[in-house]
Motif scaffolding. Structure first.
Motif, PDB file in Angstrom:
ATOM      1  N   SER A 117      26.361  45.449  69.781  1.00  0.00           N
ATOM      2  CA  SER A 117      26.266  46.211  68.537  1.00  0.00           C
ATOM      3  C   SER A 117      25.492  47.500  68.756  1.00  0.00           C
ATOM      4  O   SER A 117      25.739  48.504  68.079  1.00  0.00           O
ATOM      5  CB  SER A 117      25.630  45.368  67.428  1.00  0.00           C
ATOM      6  OG  SER A 117      24.352  44.920  67.806  1.00  0.00           O
ATOM      7  N   GLY A 118      24.580  47.518  69.719  1.00  0.00           N
ATOM      8  CA  GLY A 118      23.854  48.741  70.057  1.00  0.00           C
ATOM      9  C   GLY A 118      24.792  49.800  70.597  1.00  0.00           C
ATOM     10  O   GLY A 118      24.674  50.988  70.280  1.00  0.00           O
ATOM     11  N   PHE A 159      26.897  50.945  67.535  1.00  0.00           N
ATOM     12  CA  PHE A 159      26.004  51.651  66.620  1.00  0.00           C
ATOM     13  C   PHE A 159      25.666  53.044  67.156  1.00  0.00           C
ATOM     14  O   PHE A 159      25.790  54.047  66.454  1.00  0.00           O
ATOM     15  CB  PHE A 159      24.718  50.838  66.422  1.00  0.00           C
ATOM     16  CG  PHE A 159      23.655  51.547  65.646  1.00  0.00           C
ATOM     17  CD1 PHE A 159      23.680  51.564  64.265  1.00  0.00           C
ATOM     18  CD2 PHE A 159      22.614  52.193  66.297  1.00  0.00           C
ATOM     19  CE1 PHE A 159      22.692  52.224  63.540  1.00  0.00           C
ATOM     20  CE2 PHE A 159      21.627  52.857  65.588  1.00  0.00           C
ATOM     21  CZ  PHE A 159      21.671  52.871  64.211  1.00  0.00           C
ATOM     22  N   GLU A 160      25.244  53.113  68.408  1.00  0.00           N
ATOM     23  CA  GLU A 160      24.825  54.384  69.006  1.00  0.00           C
ATOM     24  C   GLU A 160      25.999  55.340  69.187  1.00  0.00           C
ATOM     25  O   GLU A 160      25.864  56.542  68.967  1.00  0.00           O
ATOM     26  CB  GLU A 160      24.140  54.125  70.348  1.00  0.00           C
ATOM     27  CG  GLU A 160      23.509  55.341  70.955  1.00  0.00           C
ATOM     28  CD  GLU A 160      22.413  55.976  70.112  1.00  0.00           C
ATOM     29  OE1 GLU A 160      22.219  57.208  70.229  1.00  0.00           O
ATOM     30  OE2 GLU A 160      21.755  55.271  69.318  1.00  0.00           O
ATOM     31  N   GLY A 173      17.670  43.561  65.585  1.00  0.00           N
ATOM     32  CA  GLY A 173      19.040  44.042  65.636  1.00  0.00           C
ATOM     33  C   GLY A 173      19.686  43.634  66.932  1.00  0.00           C
ATOM     34  O   GLY A 173      19.308  44.101  67.975  1.00  0.00           O
ATOM     35  N   SER A 174      20.663  42.762  66.863  1.00  0.00           N
ATOM     36  CA  SER A 174      21.345  42.338  68.079  1.00  0.00           C
ATOM     37  C   SER A 174      22.748  41.889  67.766  1.00  0.00           C
ATOM     38  O   SER A 174      23.164  41.843  66.629  1.00  0.00           O
ATOM     39  CB  SER A 174      20.578  41.196  68.741  1.00  0.00           C
ATOM     40  OG  SER A 174      20.811  40.002  68.054  1.00  0.00           O
ATOM     41  N   SER A 205      24.225  48.784  53.085  1.00  0.00           N
ATOM     42  CA  SER A 205      24.278  49.863  54.050  1.00  0.00           C
ATOM     43  C   SER A 205      25.602  50.573  53.849  1.00  0.00           C
ATOM     44  O   SER A 205      26.582  49.998  53.420  1.00  0.00           O
ATOM     45  CB  SER A 205      24.133  49.326  55.465  1.00  0.00           C
ATOM     46  OG  SER A 205      25.098  48.344  55.696  1.00  0.00           O
ATOM     47  N   ARG A 252      23.358  47.929  62.109  1.00  0.00           N
ATOM     48  CA  ARG A 252      22.974  47.725  63.501  1.00  0.00           C
ATOM     49  C   ARG A 252      23.453  46.384  64.074  1.00  0.00           C
ATOM     50  O   ARG A 252      23.594  46.226  65.276  1.00  0.00           O
ATOM     51  CB  ARG A 252      21.441  47.832  63.608  1.00  0.00           C
ATOM     52  CG  ARG A 252      20.849  47.533  64.962  1.00  0.00           C
ATOM     53  CD  ARG A 252      21.383  48.477  66.037  1.00  0.00           C
ATOM     54  NE  ARG A 252      20.812  48.147  67.325  1.00  0.00           N
ATOM     55  CZ  ARG A 252      21.273  47.195  68.130  1.00  0.00           C
ATOM     56  NH1 ARG A 252      22.320  46.452  67.792  1.00  0.00           N
ATOM     57  NH2 ARG A 252      20.697  46.962  69.286  1.00  0.00           N
ATOM     58  N   THR A 303      12.181  46.223  64.367  1.00  0.00           N
ATOM     59  CA  THR A 303      13.541  46.745  64.289  1.00  0.00           C
ATOM     60  C   THR A 303      14.281  46.528  65.599  1.00  0.00           C
ATOM     61  O   THR A 303      15.436  46.119  65.608  1.00  0.00           O
ATOM     62  CB  THR A 303      13.519  48.245  63.944  1.00  0.00           C
ATOM     63  OG1 THR A 303      12.832  48.414  62.705  1.00  0.00           O
ATOM     64  CG2 THR A 303      14.925  48.805  63.827  1.00  0.00           C
ATOM     65  N   THR A 322      19.743  50.117  72.991  1.00  0.00           N
ATOM     66  CA  THR A 322      20.626  51.188  72.503  1.00  0.00           C
ATOM     67  C   THR A 322      20.601  52.404  73.419  1.00  0.00           C
ATOM     68  O   THR A 322      20.996  53.489  73.005  1.00  0.00           O
ATOM     69  CB  THR A 322      20.225  51.638  71.088  1.00  0.00           C
ATOM     70  OG1 THR A 322      18.871  52.110  71.118  1.00  0.00           O
ATOM     71  CG2 THR A 322      20.387  50.534  70.067  1.00  0.00           C
ATOM     72  N   ARG A 342      26.672  56.604  65.670  1.00  0.00           N
ATOM     73  CA  ARG A 342      25.521  57.334  65.140  1.00  0.00           C
ATOM     74  C   ARG A 342      25.387  58.719  65.767  1.00  0.00           C
ATOM     75  O   ARG A 342      25.038  59.685  65.101  1.00  0.00           O
ATOM     76  CB  ARG A 342      24.224  56.552  65.380  1.00  0.00           C
ATOM     77  CG  ARG A 342      23.005  57.226  64.720  1.00  0.00           C
ATOM     78  CD  ARG A 342      21.695  56.854  65.381  1.00  0.00           C
ATOM     79  NE  ARG A 342      21.607  57.232  66.768  1.00  0.00           N
ATOM     80  CZ  ARG A 342      21.291  58.464  67.203  1.00  0.00           C
ATOM     81  NH1 ARG A 342      21.042  59.428  66.358  1.00  0.00           N
ATOM     82  NH2 ARG A 342      21.228  58.717  68.498  1.00  0.00           N
ATOM     83  N   LEU A 344      27.090  56.445  60.354  1.00  0.00           N
ATOM     84  CA  LEU A 344      26.074  55.398  60.357  1.00  0.00           C
ATOM     85  C   LEU A 344      26.670  54.048  59.975  1.00  0.00           C
ATOM     86  O   LEU A 344      27.219  53.885  58.900  1.00  0.00           O
ATOM     87  CB  LEU A 344      24.945  55.775  59.395  1.00  0.00           C
ATOM     88  CG  LEU A 344      24.268  57.113  59.702  1.00  0.00           C
ATOM     89  CD1 LEU A 344      23.195  57.407  58.668  1.00  0.00           C
ATOM     90  CD2 LEU A 344      23.681  57.120  61.100  1.00  0.00           C
TER      91      LEU A 344
END
Length: 188
Positions: free
Chosen positions: A92-93, A96-97, A15-16, A31, A108, A11, A84, A100, A105
């Motif tokens: 994207s981290g 995303f973070e 995810g990048s 998603s 990623r 995972t 992240t 999130r 949500l």
């Protein structure tokens, strides 16, 4: 236990911001963007990332401003592919973070994020919208994302993670970002 570590490892590295090849045999799963109504009012301690604390954010502001304030705490963090946390972050981290942490949500990977919400013309962009870019990649797909932090007088500034400078604030008027820009999307 080994299986759990293996899944976490996979995972982390799949995810990048850059596009990656999808397995021919993988099942496609949809998603969703999940927004809980009380997400901004919560100050749960289990959402903390080391010293970055969402409870330090002024909850009297809008969802977008709260998310932006949280993202700005990462400014200056070095770039780390798949990262992240404050120890390293990719574009994207970061997005995303930041979402999130407040129970919103998103996918990623930046190219998957670009399928969420709805497209917004640049002259209608607001704080909290996402900007998507194609930055000289071989597959010619979206591979970079930034979070709009200000949009006034035709100047759009966004926070994002770059490979050279880590998490920084840039302007869409900068030639590199202007020519790489693909679209803006609203998920809030």
């Amino acid at each position: 236990m080994k299986r759990l570590i293996f899944i976490a490892f996979i995972t982390l590295f799949t995810g990048s911001c850059k596009s990656s090849k999808q397995s021919k045999h993988s099942k496609k799963t949809a998603s969703k963007i999940i927004i809980e109504p009380s997400a901004i009012d919560q100050t749960s301690t289990n959402n903390k990332t080391d010293s970055l604390d969402p409870s330090k954010i002024n909850t009297a502001t809008s969802k977008a401003e709260t998310i932006i304030s949280y993202a700005k705490q990462f400014e200056g963090v070095r770039y780390k592919w798949g990262g992240t946390t404050e120890n390293g972050m990719d574009c994207s981290g970061l997005v995303f973070e930041s979402f999130r942490t407040f129970n919103i949500l998103l996918p990623r990977i930046s190219r998957d994020m670009a399928k969420k919400g709805h497209k917004v013309p640049l002259n209608k962009v607001k704080n909290g919208d996402l900007l998507f870019f194609k930055t000289q990649n071989r597959r010619n797909t979206i591979n970079h994302v930034g979070l709009v932090i200000t949009s006034t007088n035709k100047i759009i500034k966004f926070i994002h993670a770059t490979t050279r400078k880590g998490v920084i604030v840039s302007s869409l008027t900068e030639n590199y970002w202007k020519t790489s820009f693909v679209e803006a999307r609203r998920v809030l």
